[in-house]
Scaffold this motif. Sequence first.
Motif, PDB file in Angstrom:
ATOM      1  N   TRP A   1       5.450 -14.949   8.770  1.00 20.97           N
ATOM      2  CA  TRP A   1       6.299 -15.421   9.856  1.00 20.97           C
ATOM      3  C   TRP A   1       5.681 -16.724  10.346  1.00 20.97           C
ATOM      4  CZ3 TRP A   1      10.985 -14.167  11.329  1.00 20.97           C
ATOM      5  CH2 TRP A   1      11.478 -12.882  11.054  1.00 20.97           C
TER       6      TRP A   1
ATOM      7  N   ASP B   1       2.078 -14.740  11.792  1.00 24.23           N
ATOM      8  CA  ASP B   1       1.951 -13.301  11.504  1.00 24.23           C
ATOM      9  C   ASP B   1       2.276 -13.032  10.040  1.00 24.23           C
ATOM     10  OD1 ASP B   1       1.500 -10.615  11.924  1.00 24.23           O
ATOM     11  OD2 ASP B   1       2.883 -10.450  13.631  1.00 24.23           O
TER      12      ASP B   1
ATOM     13  N   VAL C   1      -5.485  -9.003  12.644  1.00 19.69           N
ATOM     14  CA  VAL C   1      -4.378  -9.746  12.027  1.00 19.69           C
ATOM     15  C   VAL C   1      -4.031 -10.848  13.018  1.00 19.69           C
ATOM     16  CG1 VAL C   1      -2.031  -9.622  11.126  1.00 19.69           C
ATOM     17  CG2 VAL C   1      -3.549  -7.657  10.897  1.00 19.69           C
ATOM     18  N   LYS C   2      -4.780 -11.921  12.918  1.00 17.22           N
ATOM     19  CA  LYS C   2      -4.686 -12.971  13.926  1.00 17.22           C
ATOM     20  C   LYS C   2      -4.715 -14.340  13.268  1.00 17.22           C
ATOM     21  CE  LYS C   2      -7.028 -14.610  18.135  1.00 17.22           C
ATOM     22  NZ  LYS C   2      -8.207 -14.433  19.005  1.00 17.22           N
TER      23      LYS C   2
ATOM     24  N   SER D   1       0.231 -17.344  17.772  1.00 16.10           N
ATOM     25  CA  SER D   1       0.802 -16.008  17.706  1.00 16.10           C
ATOM     26  C   SER D   1       2.177 -16.020  18.356  1.00 16.10           C
ATOM     27  CB  SER D   1      -0.104 -14.999  18.421  1.00 16.10           C
ATOM     28  OG  SER D   1      -0.253 -15.348  19.784  1.00 16.10           O
TER      29      SER D   1
ATOM     30  N   THR E   1       6.779 -11.044  16.855  1.00 13.77           N
ATOM     31  CA  THR E   1       6.374 -10.420  15.588  1.00 13.77           C
ATOM     32  C   THR E   1       5.279  -9.400  15.885  1.00 13.77           C
ATOM     33  OG1 THR E   1       4.686 -12.115  15.192  1.00 13.77           O
ATOM     34  CG2 THR E   1       6.877 -12.515  14.285  1.00 13.77           C
ATOM     35  N   ASN E   2       5.183  -8.386  15.061  1.00 17.98           N
ATOM     36  CA  ASN E   2       4.222  -7.302  15.321  1.00 17.98           C
ATOM     37  C   ASN E   2       3.618  -6.777  14.020  1.00 17.98           C
ATOM     38  OD1 ASN E   2       6.581  -6.184  14.401  1.00 17.98           O
ATOM     39  ND2 ASN E   2       6.736  -4.611  15.995  1.00 17.98           N
ATOM     40  N   GLY E   3       3.100  -7.700  13.221  1.00 19.08           N
ATOM     41  CA  GLY E   3       2.518  -7.300  11.939  1.00 19.08           C
ATOM     42  C   GLY E   3       1.344  -6.356  12.089  1.00 19.08           C
ATOM     43  N   ALA E   4       0.485  -6.590  13.096  1.00 23.43           N
ATOM     44  CA  ALA E   4      -0.678  -5.728  13.292  1.00 23.43           C
ATOM     45  C   ALA E   4      -0.254  -4.306  13.636  1.00 23.43           C
ATOM     46  CB  ALA E   4      -1.570  -6.301  14.390  1.00 23.43           C
TER      47      ALA E   4
END
Length: 674
Positions: free
Chosen positions: A346, A372, A397-398, A402, A406-409
């Motif tokens: 992303w 992300d 996951v940084k 940011s 998005t919420n990949g972590a």
Amino acid sequence: MMGHLVNLLHGTVLFNNLCFNDFPKFFKQKRYSHTGKFAKFHKFNGAPLAFQGSGDLTNHVGNLFNHKIYFSNGGELNGIPHIQTLREFPREELFGKVVMVRFDSNILVKKVCDKKNQSVSNAVYTIKYLHKAGAKIILVSDWNMNTPEHHTDSVTDFLSEVLQIQIVPLHTIYFKKQAKMNSLEKENIHLLGNLSNFKEEVANCLEFARILSSGVDIFVNDSFSNCHKVLASTVGVTRFCYACIAGFHFEERLNLLKNLAEASRKPYVAIIGGGNLYDKAASFQFLASRCQGFVFVGMMSFQVMHALGVSIPCDLVDRKAINEALDIVRLAQDRNVQILYPKDFWCQKKCDPKQLQVFPSHGILDDWVPVDLGPASLDEIGSTLTNCKKIVWIGPVKFVNSSEYTNGASKLTRILDKLGQNNCEITVVGAMASKLVRQEKSSLSFINIIENASVVWEFLKGRKLPGVMAVDRGYPSEINWNSIYSDPAQSLVVDIGSGNGLFLLEMARRRQDLNFLGLEINEKLVLRCLDSINQYDIKNGYFVATNATSTFRSIVSTYPGELVLVSIQCPNPDFNKPEHRWRMLQRSLIEAIVDLLAPNGKIYLQSDVEAVTIRMKEQFLRYGKGKLDLEYGQSEWLEENPFGVRSNWEKHVLERQAPMYRMMFSKSSGIREV
């Protein structure tokens, strides 16, 4: 009336059995065994790299004792020795002692202190256990000074509520000026002033450490998050306390750290986030020796992609880490370790942060910046990890920027949560990842959490952790006495600092009715002695490589027969000075000898340096708990060696016609007032 000198060469003596209470085991190590076939990893660049189902496994501390040669420091795992813990320390020795506890303020001094959290419950239990055992407790730590609620009085009130025990503040480290140690009320626990106020703490100032530990008998380190630092309150104070041990929280965290090196469960994969590859590159030697796969999910992934020839924007490449990234790729290829990097991201438009778009990893446009992991990357990670038996996730996951959209972590956390429900052993490292796991994980999954990533990175780099190394050594496991001696029920003679073993080997040859054990810190000498044991088929003699000063109790307490004689001959005079941290004859060793010695048992001391023998005599009389008498009421030195067997050094001294200074203590058979 005390009995006469026991002549171990010519007589037989009967002693009463000694009884010891077993210490309860508060922690049960979770053990795993591999089942099933190893799964194959996904292809990378068209070349399948399969997980290997054979090959040498990493030696675990517990496995070392399947062998007949015992090395207490041979149990070291990647620089971590087996240390003395509060769980193993004799509880009765805590009563009335002044105990300093270095606690972790990040765990116990928080606005919300969740007692269900394993770290919190273990940290609380350390203090409550000491309090219940009758110790006089001094708490010490550092905490944030910038908020009113973190003033010493507020911290005192907060800890009193958490522990449900009255905490009394001491607003300085010079607590001897406020209250003498012997007059401290054990009903209360005392809290020293905030160590953040003292620059000497970070400098590990020796004088500061001396003042801090003045009047303290036992030091308990329960601040695992600081064990990679050299602080006065974790390292310096250990020079001045007669026993230095790890608390329950420290022990539990250290076990999790050691478990990262256990590689019997395969496939074992490391998920690696965060950045700063240059400083962390050394860790990959360790990881490559255990893991079958690296999954990159943070800024480090761009370094690895660049090393693999993937086209990425130049501003995402850390130029100083180019060589390190290439080394990691080569290492992975040499070790057959699969590398998985994100296939898409992303991205956020630089001029308009609200614009988000997914780009393939090799096609990120110049005016866009990754924020992300993309959906394809997360799907591939989930698919790749499906058959894993062990996973460590270290680093967030940084990315540089940011996005709240998005919420990949979180998705990665949910992937791990499902795997944790299916017998996959998972360890999550770092504050950000740990927070996510606590928020997202279900009650059905079990995930190990280590909050402090800095400690883990230092461990992975192969560096020794100062806070761990400063704690007293313990012995890793029970010795199988049946495999060592033909008759382990025979009475035992222990020679501390056995050197080349000539004294003990000759004693074992002459007295078949006794068993002999040499404790020697020099491993090479021990190996030579064991060669002699095998060469001459001696069934009543053995040697262990260990620092007996801190391991005597844990080793000898497991012996099934009686301990009838302990000898200490010619200790190094340089290491016997009062100020020497690692001197052999410390209070803890003397108390262990006196506790384990059978009634009427003997302690034989000798040296060619009179001052050393005098100091040994004074120490045994001071810490012998009133149970020791000099044989024959000795006022002078023994003229002759009572055994007729001389050590190699004793022979050397007598050959140059120099004197030996000898004495013999006997343990009383009854109890009397000191």
